[in-house]
Design a protein around this motif. Sequence first.
Motif, short mmCIF file in Angstrom:
data_model
loop_
_atom_site.label_atom_id
_atom_site.label_comp_id
_atom_site.label_asym_id
_atom_site.label_seq_id
_atom_site.Cartn_x
_atom_site.Cartn_y
_atom_site.Cartn_z
N GLY A 252 41.46 17.77 -5.91
CA GLY A 252 40.22 17.78 -5.13
C GLY A 252 40.37 16.80 -3.98
O GLY A 252 41.32 16.86 -3.22
N GLU A 253 39.45 15.84 -3.86
CA GLU A 253 39.51 14.83 -2.81
C GLU A 253 40.42 13.66 -3.18
O GLU A 253 40.72 12.81 -2.35
N HIS A 254 40.84 13.60 -4.43
CA HIS A 254 41.64 12.49 -4.93
C HIS A 254 43.13 12.80 -4.81
O HIS A 254 43.57 13.91 -5.12
N LEU A 255 43.93 11.80 -4.36
CA LEU A 255 45.38 11.94 -4.28
C LEU A 255 46.03 10.95 -5.24
O LEU A 255 45.59 9.81 -5.35
N ARG A 256 47.09 11.41 -5.92
CA ARG A 256 47.91 10.52 -6.75
C ARG A 256 49.33 10.59 -6.22
O ARG A 256 49.83 11.67 -5.90
N HIS A 257 49.98 9.44 -6.14
CA HIS A 257 51.34 9.34 -5.61
C HIS A 257 52.29 8.90 -6.72
O HIS A 257 51.99 7.96 -7.45
#
Length: 88
Positions: free
Chosen positions: A56-61
Amino acid sequence: MAEQLHFSLVSPERELYSGFVDQVDAPGSEGDFGVLAGHSPFMTALREGFVIVHEGEHLRHFEVKGGFADVTPAGLTILAESAVEAPL
């Protein structure tokens, strides 16, 4: 709601991520690539870099150091030589 992609990120130590996501961007040996649900199947080697997971609007790296990415009709699996979640 848009169709989602099943994504799994596995290192030699453990599975770091498994779930349904909107998109995954990864550092392929021939250049960066992005995968969405319904992507054509392919397999590629990975170079050192960051895998970016769009939830969604959240990014994980996740920082990866080599490995392979396999896109199938079932989703994307990354088998990394080394991988850790990278703080932002």
